[in-house]
Design an enzyme around this catalytic site. Structure first.
Site, PDB file in Angstrom:
ATOM      1  CB  SER A 141      -8.021   3.568   2.733  1.00  9.49           C
ATOM      2  OG  SER A 141      -7.540   3.140   3.730  1.00  9.49           O
ATOM      3  CB  SER A 194      -8.294   0.672   5.511  1.00  4.86           C
ATOM      4  OG  SER A 194      -8.864   1.841   5.394  1.00  4.86           O
ATOM      5  CE  LYS A 238      -3.884   1.886   2.541  1.00  8.36           C
ATOM      6  NZ  LYS A 238      -4.785   1.762   3.824  1.00  8.36           N
TER       7      LYS A 238
HETATM    8  N1  GLN Z   1     -13.132   4.062   6.216  1.00  7.50           N
HETATM    9  C1  GLN Z   1     -12.657   4.702   7.370  1.00  7.50           C
HETATM   10  C2  GLN Z   1     -12.164   6.005   7.376  1.00  7.50           C
HETATM   11  O1  GLN Z   1     -12.292   6.609   6.284  1.00  7.50           O
HETATM   12  C3  GLN Z   1     -11.487   3.644   7.901  1.00  7.50           C
HETATM   13  C4  GLN Z   1     -10.171   4.054   7.160  1.00  7.50           C
HETATM   14  C5  GLN Z   1      -8.985   3.183   7.588  1.00  7.50           C
HETATM   15  O2  GLN Z   1      -9.128   2.036   7.944  1.00  7.50           O
HETATM   16  N2  GLN Z   1      -7.825   3.644   6.998  1.00  7.50           N
HETATM   17  O3  GLN Z   1     -11.587   6.529   8.313  1.00  7.50           O
END
Ligand code: GLN
Length: 495
Positions: free
Chosen positions: A157, A181, A82
Protein backbone atom coordinates in the site's frame (compact mmCIF):
# COMPACT_ATOMS: atom_id res chain seq x y z
CA UNK A 1 19.81 23.13 -10.86
CA UNK A 2 19.74 19.81 -12.66
CA UNK A 3 18.44 17.22 -10.23
CA UNK A 4 19.66 14.36 -12.40
CA UNK A 5 23.22 15.19 -11.30
CA UNK A 6 22.23 14.03 -7.80
CA UNK A 7 20.69 10.73 -8.87
CA UNK A 8 23.44 8.66 -7.22
CA UNK A 9 23.65 10.81 -4.10
CA UNK A 10 23.28 9.59 -0.55
CA UNK A 11 22.43 11.78 2.43
CA UNK A 12 26.15 12.03 3.14
CA UNK A 13 26.76 13.46 -0.32
CA UNK A 14 24.16 16.21 0.20
CA UNK A 15 25.79 16.99 3.53
CA UNK A 16 29.18 17.31 1.87
CA UNK A 17 27.74 19.93 -0.51
CA UNK A 18 25.97 21.73 2.34
CA UNK A 19 29.23 21.87 4.31
CA UNK A 20 31.11 23.34 1.36
CA UNK A 21 28.39 25.93 0.87
CA UNK A 22 27.68 24.61 -2.62
CA UNK A 23 24.08 23.71 -1.84
CA UNK A 24 21.48 24.84 0.67
CA UNK A 25 18.45 22.95 2.01
CA UNK A 26 16.10 25.49 0.38
CA UNK A 27 17.77 25.11 -3.01
CA UNK A 28 17.56 21.34 -2.69
CA UNK A 29 13.88 21.54 -1.75
CA UNK A 30 13.16 23.81 -4.71
CA UNK A 31 14.75 21.27 -7.03
CA UNK A 32 12.54 18.50 -5.67
CA UNK A 33 9.42 20.69 -5.81
CA UNK A 34 10.24 21.40 -9.42
CA UNK A 35 10.56 17.69 -10.15
CA UNK A 36 7.24 17.07 -8.37
CA UNK A 37 5.58 19.77 -10.48
CA UNK A 38 6.92 18.13 -13.63
CA UNK A 39 6.19 14.48 -13.00
CA UNK A 40 3.53 14.18 -10.32
CA UNK A 41 0.58 15.17 -12.53
CA UNK A 42 1.31 11.87 -14.32
CA UNK A 43 2.45 9.74 -11.37
CA UNK A 44 0.16 10.95 -8.59
CA UNK A 45 2.52 9.86 -5.82
CA UNK A 46 1.58 12.80 -3.59
CA UNK A 47 -1.71 13.60 -1.90
CA UNK A 48 -0.32 16.77 -0.36
CA UNK A 49 2.76 18.81 -1.15
CA UNK A 50 4.01 20.67 1.90
CA UNK A 51 5.61 23.51 -0.01
CA UNK A 52 5.27 26.60 2.17
CA UNK A 53 5.92 24.90 5.51
CA UNK A 54 8.89 23.00 4.15
CA UNK A 55 10.58 26.07 2.69
CA UNK A 56 10.04 27.97 5.89
CA UNK A 57 11.59 25.14 7.86
CA UNK A 58 14.57 25.05 5.49
CA UNK A 59 15.18 28.75 5.97
CA UNK A 60 15.00 28.30 9.73
CA UNK A 61 17.55 25.49 9.62
CA UNK A 62 19.84 27.57 7.47
CA UNK A 63 19.76 30.42 9.97
CA UNK A 64 20.28 28.22 13.01
CA UNK A 65 23.20 26.31 11.58
CA UNK A 66 24.90 29.09 9.73
CA UNK A 67 28.44 28.76 11.00
CA UNK A 68 28.56 25.08 11.79
CA UNK A 69 29.74 22.28 9.63
CA UNK A 70 28.66 19.26 11.68
CA UNK A 71 25.02 18.52 11.02
CA UNK A 72 22.39 16.47 12.76
CA UNK A 73 22.01 13.20 10.82
CA UNK A 74 19.18 14.23 8.49
CA UNK A 75 19.77 17.97 8.42
CA UNK A 76 18.13 19.59 5.40
CA UNK A 77 17.03 16.26 3.91
CA UNK A 78 13.53 16.14 2.36
CA UNK A 79 11.40 13.17 3.44
CA UNK A 80 8.06 12.14 1.93
CA UNK A 81 5.66 10.57 4.42
CA UNK A 82 2.94 8.01 3.82
CA UNK A 83 -0.43 9.55 4.48
CA UNK A 84 -1.28 7.26 7.41
CA UNK A 85 1.40 8.85 9.61
CA UNK A 86 0.13 11.83 11.61
CA UNK A 87 1.77 15.14 10.84
CA UNK A 88 0.97 18.18 12.96
CA UNK A 89 -0.94 20.77 10.95
CA UNK A 90 -0.65 18.76 7.72
CA UNK A 91 -3.65 16.83 6.35
CA UNK A 92 -3.55 13.06 6.96
CA UNK A 93 -6.18 11.13 5.01
CA UNK A 94 -5.04 7.49 4.99
CA UNK A 95 -6.19 7.48 1.38
CA UNK A 96 -9.77 7.52 2.65
CA UNK A 97 -12.76 9.81 2.20
CA UNK A 98 -13.60 9.23 5.85
CA UNK A 99 -10.53 11.20 6.93
CA UNK A 100 -10.79 13.86 4.25
CA UNK A 101 -10.13 17.22 5.89
CA UNK A 102 -8.56 15.71 9.03
CA UNK A 103 -5.57 17.71 10.23
CA UNK A 104 -3.79 16.00 13.14
CA UNK A 105 -3.16 18.07 16.25
CA UNK A 106 0.09 16.20 16.92
CA UNK A 107 3.07 14.55 15.26
CA UNK A 108 3.73 10.82 15.19
CA UNK A 109 6.85 9.85 17.16
CA UNK A 110 8.70 9.11 13.91
CA UNK A 111 7.93 12.60 12.60
CA UNK A 112 9.10 14.19 15.84
CA UNK A 113 12.35 12.23 15.59
CA UNK A 114 12.87 13.03 11.91
CA UNK A 115 12.39 16.72 12.54
CA UNK A 116 14.66 16.67 15.54
CA UNK A 117 17.31 15.17 13.26
CA UNK A 118 16.83 18.06 10.82
CA UNK A 119 14.68 16.34 8.17
CA UNK A 120 11.99 18.28 6.32
CA UNK A 121 8.59 16.77 5.48
CA UNK A 122 8.16 17.48 1.78
CA UNK A 123 4.66 16.01 1.46
CA UNK A 124 2.25 13.17 2.13
CA UNK A 125 2.09 10.21 -0.20
CA UNK A 126 -0.72 8.23 -1.75
CA UNK A 127 -1.68 4.80 -0.42
CA UNK A 128 -4.33 2.12 -0.51
CA UNK A 129 -7.14 3.17 1.78
CA UNK A 130 -6.10 2.42 5.38
CA UNK A 131 -3.10 0.52 3.92
CA UNK A 132 -5.35 -2.27 2.66
CA UNK A 133 -4.07 -3.34 -0.71
CA UNK A 134 -1.06 -4.10 -2.87
CA UNK A 135 -1.35 -1.66 -5.74
CA UNK A 136 -2.41 1.78 -4.41
CA UNK A 137 -5.54 1.38 -6.55
CA UNK A 138 -7.65 1.30 -3.38
CA UNK A 139 -6.89 4.95 -2.68
CA UNK A 140 -10.06 7.02 -2.59
CA UNK A 141 -8.14 9.72 -4.44
CA UNK A 142 -7.11 7.73 -7.50
CA UNK A 143 -4.15 5.40 -8.11
CA UNK A 144 -0.43 6.12 -8.30
CA UNK A 145 1.42 4.92 -11.39
CA UNK A 146 4.69 3.03 -11.64
CA UNK A 147 7.51 5.37 -12.73
CA UNK A 148 8.99 2.63 -14.95
CA UNK A 149 5.75 2.11 -16.86
CA UNK A 150 2.81 4.41 -16.27
CA UNK A 151 0.35 1.69 -17.24
CA UNK A 152 1.46 -0.43 -14.31
CA UNK A 153 0.90 -0.19 -10.56
CA UNK A 154 3.71 0.90 -8.20
CA UNK A 155 2.67 -1.78 -5.70
CA UNK A 156 1.09 -0.99 -2.37
CA UNK A 157 0.00 0.00 0.00
CA UNK A 158 2.96 2.43 0.28
CA UNK A 159 2.90 2.90 -3.51
CA UNK A 160 3.05 6.70 -3.31
CA UNK A 161 6.22 6.67 -1.21
CA UNK A 162 7.86 4.05 -3.46
CA UNK A 163 7.00 5.85 -6.68
CA UNK A 164 8.15 9.21 -5.25
CA UNK A 165 11.56 7.79 -4.27
CA UNK A 166 12.01 5.91 -7.56
CA UNK A 167 11.01 8.91 -9.67
CA UNK A 168 13.36 11.03 -7.55
CA UNK A 169 10.65 13.39 -6.33
CA UNK A 170 12.25 12.91 -2.91
CA UNK A 171 15.50 11.26 -1.79
CA UNK A 172 13.84 9.19 0.98
CA UNK A 173 10.40 8.37 2.35
CA UNK A 174 8.53 6.57 5.10
CA UNK A 175 6.08 3.77 4.46
CA UNK A 176 4.23 1.33 6.68
CA UNK A 177 4.23 -2.43 6.39
CA UNK A 178 1.51 -4.67 7.80
CA UNK A 179 1.95 -7.60 5.45
CA UNK A 180 4.34 -6.28 2.81
CA UNK A 181 3.38 -2.68 2.12
CA UNK A 182 6.92 -1.32 2.33
CA UNK A 183 8.77 -4.18 0.66
CA UNK A 184 6.44 -5.03 -2.22
CA UNK A 185 6.14 -1.46 -3.57
CA UNK A 186 9.89 -0.98 -3.02
CA UNK A 187 10.47 -4.03 -5.21
CA UNK A 188 7.96 -2.88 -7.85
CA UNK A 189 9.74 0.49 -8.05
CA UNK A 190 13.37 -0.71 -7.84
CA UNK A 191 14.26 0.86 -4.49
CA UNK A 192 15.15 -0.25 -0.94
CA UNK A 193 12.45 -0.81 1.69
CA UNK A 194 12.83 -2.08 5.25
CA UNK A 195 10.24 -3.71 7.44
CA UNK A 196 11.76 -3.52 10.95
CA UNK A 197 11.33 -6.12 13.69
CA UNK A 198 7.87 -5.66 15.19
CA UNK A 199 8.28 -3.17 18.03
CA UNK A 200 11.52 -1.60 16.88
CA UNK A 201 9.81 1.56 15.63
CA UNK A 202 7.10 3.38 17.55
CA UNK A 203 3.59 3.19 16.12
CA UNK A 204 2.48 6.26 18.05
CA UNK A 205 0.75 8.44 15.49
CA UNK A 206 0.58 5.75 12.83
CA UNK A 207 -3.09 5.26 11.99
CA UNK A 208 -3.80 1.68 13.09
CA UNK A 209 -4.77 -0.99 10.59
CA UNK A 210 -3.74 -4.27 12.28
CA UNK A 211 -1.93 -3.28 15.46
CA UNK A 212 -0.06 -6.55 16.00
CA UNK A 213 1.46 -6.31 12.51
CA UNK A 214 1.82 -2.60 11.59
CA UNK A 215 5.38 -1.24 11.44
CA UNK A 216 6.74 1.97 9.94
CA UNK A 217 9.78 1.48 7.73
CA UNK A 218 12.24 3.57 5.70
CA UNK A 219 12.17 3.61 1.89
CA UNK A 220 15.26 4.87 0.11
CA UNK A 221 17.36 4.72 -3.03
CA UNK A 222 20.31 3.13 -1.23
CA UNK A 223 20.80 0.82 1.74
CA UNK A 224 22.98 3.54 3.26
CA UNK A 225 20.10 6.02 3.34
CA UNK A 226 17.68 3.42 4.72
CA UNK A 227 20.16 2.88 7.57
CA UNK A 228 20.40 6.62 8.21
CA UNK A 229 16.62 6.92 8.49
CA UNK A 230 16.30 3.81 10.62
CA UNK A 231 18.89 5.08 13.12
CA UNK A 232 16.72 8.14 13.64
CA UNK A 233 13.22 6.63 13.79
CA UNK A 234 13.91 3.46 15.83
CA UNK A 235 14.10 3.00 19.58
CA UNK A 236 11.80 2.79 22.56
CA UNK A 237 8.90 5.16 23.04
CA UNK A 238 6.92 5.64 26.23
CA UNK A 239 3.85 6.45 24.18
CA UNK A 240 3.68 3.05 22.48
CA UNK A 241 3.48 0.15 24.90
CA UNK A 242 4.22 -2.35 22.11
CA UNK A 243 7.49 -0.61 21.31
CA UNK A 244 10.47 -2.65 22.47
CA UNK A 245 12.46 -1.09 25.34
CA UNK A 246 15.72 -0.93 23.38
CA UNK A 247 17.85 1.99 22.27
CA UNK A 248 17.71 3.18 18.66
CA UNK A 249 19.42 1.09 15.99
CA UNK A 250 23.06 2.02 15.51
CA UNK A 251 25.17 1.29 12.45
CA UNK A 252 27.66 -0.23 14.87
CA UNK A 253 25.37 -3.26 14.91
CA UNK A 254 26.29 -3.94 11.27
CA UNK A 255 28.96 -6.65 11.03
CA UNK A 256 32.01 -5.82 8.91
CA UNK A 257 32.00 -6.60 5.20
CA UNK A 258 34.50 -9.51 5.58
CA UNK A 259 32.10 -11.35 7.90
CA UNK A 260 29.47 -11.57 5.17
CA UNK A 261 31.59 -14.01 3.21
CA UNK A 262 31.35 -16.55 6.02
CA UNK A 263 27.59 -16.40 6.27
CA UNK A 264 25.15 -19.16 5.58
CA UNK A 265 22.10 -18.11 3.57
CA UNK A 266 18.92 -20.17 3.61
CA UNK A 267 16.80 -20.41 0.48
CA UNK A 268 13.28 -21.45 1.49
CA UNK A 269 12.05 -24.06 -0.98
CA UNK A 270 8.46 -22.76 -0.76
CA UNK A 271 9.52 -19.37 -2.17
CA UNK A 272 11.08 -20.70 -5.33
CA UNK A 273 8.09 -22.73 -6.42
CA UNK A 274 6.13 -22.93 -9.67
CA UNK A 275 3.92 -19.94 -8.88
CA UNK A 276 6.83 -17.52 -9.27
CA UNK A 277 7.45 -15.80 -12.60
CA UNK A 278 10.49 -17.66 -14.04
CA UNK A 279 12.13 -14.37 -15.04
CA UNK A 280 12.15 -13.33 -11.37
CA UNK A 281 13.72 -16.64 -10.33
CA UNK A 282 16.31 -16.21 -13.09
CA UNK A 283 17.43 -12.73 -11.92
CA UNK A 284 17.59 -13.78 -8.26
CA UNK A 285 19.39 -17.03 -9.01
CA UNK A 286 22.04 -15.12 -10.96
CA UNK A 287 22.66 -12.89 -7.92
CA UNK A 288 22.81 -15.93 -5.65
CA UNK A 289 25.47 -17.49 -7.89
CA UNK A 290 27.53 -14.31 -7.54
CA UNK A 291 27.18 -14.47 -3.77
CA UNK A 292 28.33 -18.06 -3.80
CA UNK A 293 31.45 -17.02 -5.73
CA UNK A 294 32.10 -14.45 -3.01
CA UNK A 295 32.23 -17.28 -0.49
CA UNK A 296 28.75 -17.28 1.02
CA UNK A 297 27.24 -20.64 1.71
CA UNK A 298 23.78 -21.31 0.27
CA UNK A 299 21.54 -23.98 1.75
CA UNK A 300 18.01 -25.05 0.98
CA UNK A 301 15.63 -24.72 3.92
CA UNK A 302 11.92 -25.25 4.38
CA UNK A 303 9.27 -23.05 5.98
CA UNK A 304 6.49 -25.64 5.89
CA UNK A 305 3.61 -23.40 6.99
CA UNK A 306 4.18 -20.80 4.28
CA UNK A 307 1.00 -21.80 2.46
CA UNK A 308 -1.16 -21.12 5.48
CA UNK A 309 0.35 -17.76 6.41
CA UNK A 310 -1.64 -15.80 3.83
CA UNK A 311 -4.95 -17.32 4.86
CA UNK A 312 -4.23 -16.76 8.53
CA UNK A 313 -3.20 -13.16 7.81
CA UNK A 314 -6.53 -12.51 6.13
CA UNK A 315 -8.26 -13.54 9.35
CA UNK A 316 -5.97 -11.80 11.82
CA UNK A 317 -5.48 -8.50 9.96
CA UNK A 318 -9.17 -7.87 9.13
CA UNK A 319 -10.16 -8.82 12.70
CA UNK A 320 -7.86 -6.20 14.17
CA UNK A 321 -8.91 -3.73 11.47
CA UNK A 322 -12.60 -4.19 12.24
CA UNK A 323 -11.90 -3.19 15.81
CA UNK A 324 -9.51 -0.32 14.98
CA UNK A 325 -11.81 1.17 12.37
CA UNK A 326 -14.82 1.28 14.69
CA UNK A 327 -13.67 4.75 15.74
CA UNK A 328 -14.62 6.30 12.39
CA UNK A 329 -18.24 6.98 13.08
CA UNK A 330 -18.65 10.63 12.18
CA UNK A 331 -18.29 11.82 15.78
CA UNK A 332 -14.64 12.63 16.35
CA UNK A 333 -12.79 12.67 13.04
CA UNK A 334 -13.19 13.51 9.41
CA UNK A 335 -16.46 13.47 7.55
CA UNK A 336 -19.94 13.22 8.98
CA UNK A 337 -22.98 12.29 6.95
CA UNK A 338 -26.67 12.01 7.82
CA UNK A 339 -28.00 12.10 11.36
CA UNK A 340 -31.49 13.44 10.70
CA UNK A 341 -32.79 10.00 11.55
CA UNK A 342 -30.72 9.70 14.76
CA UNK A 343 -27.36 8.27 15.76
CA UNK A 344 -27.64 4.92 13.96
CA UNK A 345 -28.43 6.79 10.79
CA UNK A 346 -25.34 8.97 11.18
CA UNK A 347 -23.08 5.95 11.74
CA UNK A 348 -24.58 4.18 8.77
CA UNK A 349 -24.42 7.09 6.36
CA UNK A 350 -20.95 8.22 7.45
CA UNK A 351 -19.43 4.77 7.18
CA UNK A 352 -21.14 3.74 3.98
CA UNK A 353 -20.07 6.99 2.30
CA UNK A 354 -16.62 7.23 3.89
CA UNK A 355 -15.20 3.73 3.42
CA UNK A 356 -14.32 2.17 0.08
CA UNK A 357 -15.24 -1.41 -0.92
CA UNK A 358 -12.01 -3.11 0.25
CA UNK A 359 -12.21 -1.51 3.69
CA UNK A 360 -15.85 -2.55 4.01
CA UNK A 361 -14.99 -6.09 2.97
CA UNK A 362 -12.34 -6.32 5.70
CA UNK A 363 -14.60 -4.84 8.37
CA UNK A 364 -17.27 -7.42 7.52
CA UNK A 365 -14.77 -10.26 7.46
CA UNK A 366 -13.14 -9.18 10.71
CA UNK A 367 -16.38 -8.57 12.57
CA UNK A 368 -17.58 -12.01 11.54
CA UNK A 369 -14.43 -13.82 12.65
CA UNK A 370 -14.43 -12.05 16.02
CA UNK A 371 -18.10 -12.66 16.74
CA UNK A 372 -19.08 -15.07 19.48
CA UNK A 373 -19.38 -18.60 18.22
CA UNK A 374 -16.92 -17.95 15.39
CA UNK A 375 -14.00 -16.60 17.38
CA UNK A 376 -12.54 -20.05 18.10
CA UNK A 377 -13.08 -21.27 14.59
CA UNK A 378 -11.46 -18.28 12.89
CA UNK A 379 -9.53 -15.74 14.93
CA UNK A 380 -8.11 -18.18 17.46
CA UNK A 381 -7.25 -20.65 14.70
CA UNK A 382 -5.57 -17.84 12.78
CA UNK A 383 -3.45 -16.98 15.83
CA UNK A 384 -2.44 -20.61 16.25
CA UNK A 385 -1.32 -20.76 12.64
CA UNK A 386 0.62 -17.57 13.27
CA UNK A 387 2.55 -19.34 16.03
CA UNK A 388 3.40 -22.18 13.65
CA UNK A 389 4.61 -19.68 11.05
CA UNK A 390 6.82 -18.01 13.65
CA UNK A 391 8.29 -21.34 14.67
CA UNK A 392 9.17 -22.08 11.03
CA UNK A 393 11.38 -18.99 11.07
CA UNK A 394 12.91 -19.84 14.45
CA UNK A 395 13.89 -23.23 13.14
CA UNK A 396 15.33 -21.82 9.94
CA UNK A 397 17.41 -19.28 11.86
CA UNK A 398 18.81 -22.03 14.04
CA UNK A 399 20.74 -23.23 10.98
CA UNK A 400 21.37 -20.09 8.92
CA UNK A 401 22.08 -16.39 9.40
CA UNK A 402 19.67 -14.99 6.83
CA UNK A 403 17.04 -16.07 4.33
CA UNK A 404 16.85 -14.86 0.75
CA UNK A 405 13.66 -14.97 -1.34
CA UNK A 406 11.94 -13.01 -4.10
CA UNK A 407 9.87 -10.10 -2.73
CA UNK A 408 6.99 -10.79 -5.08
CA UNK A 409 6.08 -13.73 -7.30
CA UNK A 410 5.01 -11.32 -10.05
CA UNK A 411 6.17 -8.20 -11.86
CA UNK A 412 4.32 -4.91 -11.38
CA UNK A 413 0.95 -5.66 -12.96
CA UNK A 414 -1.21 -3.43 -15.12
CA UNK A 415 -3.66 -1.01 -13.54
CA UNK A 416 -7.02 -2.75 -13.28
CA UNK A 417 -5.52 -6.19 -13.81
CA UNK A 418 -6.28 -7.47 -10.30
CA UNK A 419 -8.99 -5.16 -9.03
CA UNK A 420 -11.90 -7.44 -9.94
CA UNK A 421 -10.72 -10.34 -7.83
CA UNK A 422 -9.58 -9.47 -4.29
CA UNK A 423 -7.90 -12.86 -3.83
CA UNK A 424 -5.66 -12.25 -6.85
CA UNK A 425 -4.60 -8.99 -5.22
CA UNK A 426 -3.93 -10.73 -1.90
CA UNK A 427 -1.58 -13.16 -3.65
CA UNK A 428 0.79 -10.31 -4.52
CA UNK A 429 1.92 -10.51 -0.88
CA UNK A 430 2.45 -14.26 -0.41
CA UNK A 431 6.18 -13.79 0.17
CA UNK A 432 6.03 -10.75 2.43
CA UNK A 433 3.21 -11.85 4.74
CA UNK A 434 4.89 -14.80 6.54
CA UNK A 435 7.80 -12.78 7.94
CA UNK A 436 5.36 -10.05 9.02
CA UNK A 437 3.27 -12.66 10.83
CA UNK A 438 6.46 -13.89 12.52
CA UNK A 439 7.44 -10.33 13.54
CA UNK A 440 10.93 -10.64 12.04
CA UNK A 441 12.67 -7.93 10.00
CA UNK A 442 13.12 -8.06 6.26
CA UNK A 443 14.36 -5.79 3.54
CA UNK A 444 13.71 -5.46 -0.19
CA UNK A 445 16.65 -4.52 -2.41
CA UNK A 446 16.65 -4.12 -6.15
CA UNK A 447 18.68 -6.83 -7.83
CA UNK A 448 18.21 -6.12 -11.53
CA UNK A 449 15.76 -5.46 -14.32
CA UNK A 450 13.91 -7.67 -16.75
CA UNK A 451 12.09 -6.11 -19.71
CA UNK A 452 12.65 -2.69 -18.14
CA UNK A 453 10.96 -3.63 -14.86
CA UNK A 454 12.77 -3.97 -11.53
CA UNK A 455 13.13 -7.25 -9.64
CA UNK A 456 13.38 -7.17 -5.85
CA UNK A 457 15.21 -9.55 -3.57
CA UNK A 458 13.97 -10.05 -0.03
CA UNK A 459 16.40 -10.68 2.81
CA UNK A 460 14.90 -11.89 6.10
CA UNK A 461 16.66 -12.00 9.48
CA UNK A 462 15.89 -13.09 13.02
CA UNK A 463 14.28 -10.61 15.44
CA UNK A 464 16.37 -7.47 16.07
CA UNK A 465 18.99 -8.62 13.57
CA UNK A 466 18.61 -5.57 11.30
CA UNK A 467 22.38 -5.12 11.44
CA UNK A 468 22.97 -8.44 9.66
CA UNK A 469 20.16 -7.65 7.25
CA UNK A 470 21.75 -4.35 6.26
CA UNK A 471 25.15 -6.00 5.94
CA UNK A 472 23.99 -8.42 3.25
CA UNK A 473 21.76 -5.82 1.57
CA UNK A 474 24.70 -3.44 1.26
CA UNK A 475 26.96 -6.24 0.07
CA UNK A 476 24.49 -7.13 -2.71
CA UNK A 477 24.06 -3.47 -3.64
CA UNK A 478 27.82 -2.93 -3.93
CA UNK A 479 28.38 -6.17 -5.79
CA UNK A 480 25.74 -5.34 -8.42
CA UNK A 481 26.28 -1.56 -8.46
CA UNK A 482 23.14 -0.95 -10.49
CA UNK A 483 22.48 2.63 -11.60
CA UNK A 484 19.94 4.38 -9.36
CA UNK A 485 16.62 5.13 -11.06
CA UNK A 486 15.88 8.40 -12.81
CA UNK A 487 13.04 7.34 -15.09
CA UNK A 488 11.93 9.64 -17.90
CA UNK A 489 8.32 10.39 -17.17
CA UNK A 490 6.28 12.01 -19.89
CA UNK A 491 2.88 11.69 -21.54
CA UNK A 492 4.38 9.66 -24.40
CA UNK A 493 4.91 6.78 -21.95
CA UNK A 494 1.24 6.52 -21.18
CA UNK A 495 -0.84 4.70 -23.76
N1 GLN B 1 -1.49 -6.16 0.90
C1 GLN B 1 -1.66 -6.53 2.26
C2 GLN B 1 -3.05 -6.14 2.70
O1 GLN B 1 -3.78 -5.70 1.89
C3 GLN B 1 -0.62 -5.86 3.11
C4 GLN B 1 -0.92 -4.43 3.32
C5 GLN B 1 0.06 -3.75 4.21
O2 GLN B 1 1.15 -4.22 4.47
N2 GLN B 1 -0.36 -2.62 4.73
O3 GLN B 1 -3.41 -6.26 3.82
Amino acid sequence: MNLEEFRNFTIQDYHALFARGELSPSALLEAFFQRIAEVDPLLHAFLFVNRENALEQARRLEKEWKDRDVYPPLWGIPVAVKDNICTLGIPTTCGSRILEGFVPPYNATVIERLERAGAIVIGKTNMDEFAMGSSTENSAFGPTRNPFDLNRVPGGSSGGSAAAVAAFETPVALGSDTGGSVRQPAAFCGIVGLRPTYGRVSRYGLVSFASSLDQIGPMARTVEDAIALFEVISGKDERDSTCAPYPPFSREEIPPQEDIRTMRIGLPREYFSEGVDPRIVKVITAVLRELEKEGLELVEVSLPHTDYALEAYYIVAPSEASSNLARYDGVLYGVRRGGDQGLQDMYFQTRSFGFGPEVKRRILLGTYSLSSGYYDAYYLKGMKVRTLVRRDFEEAFATCHLLVTPVSPVFPFFLGERTENPYEMYLADVFTIPSAMAGVPSIAVNCGYEDGLPVGMQIIAGPFQEGVLFALARFVERMLSLPLPFPKIGPERRS
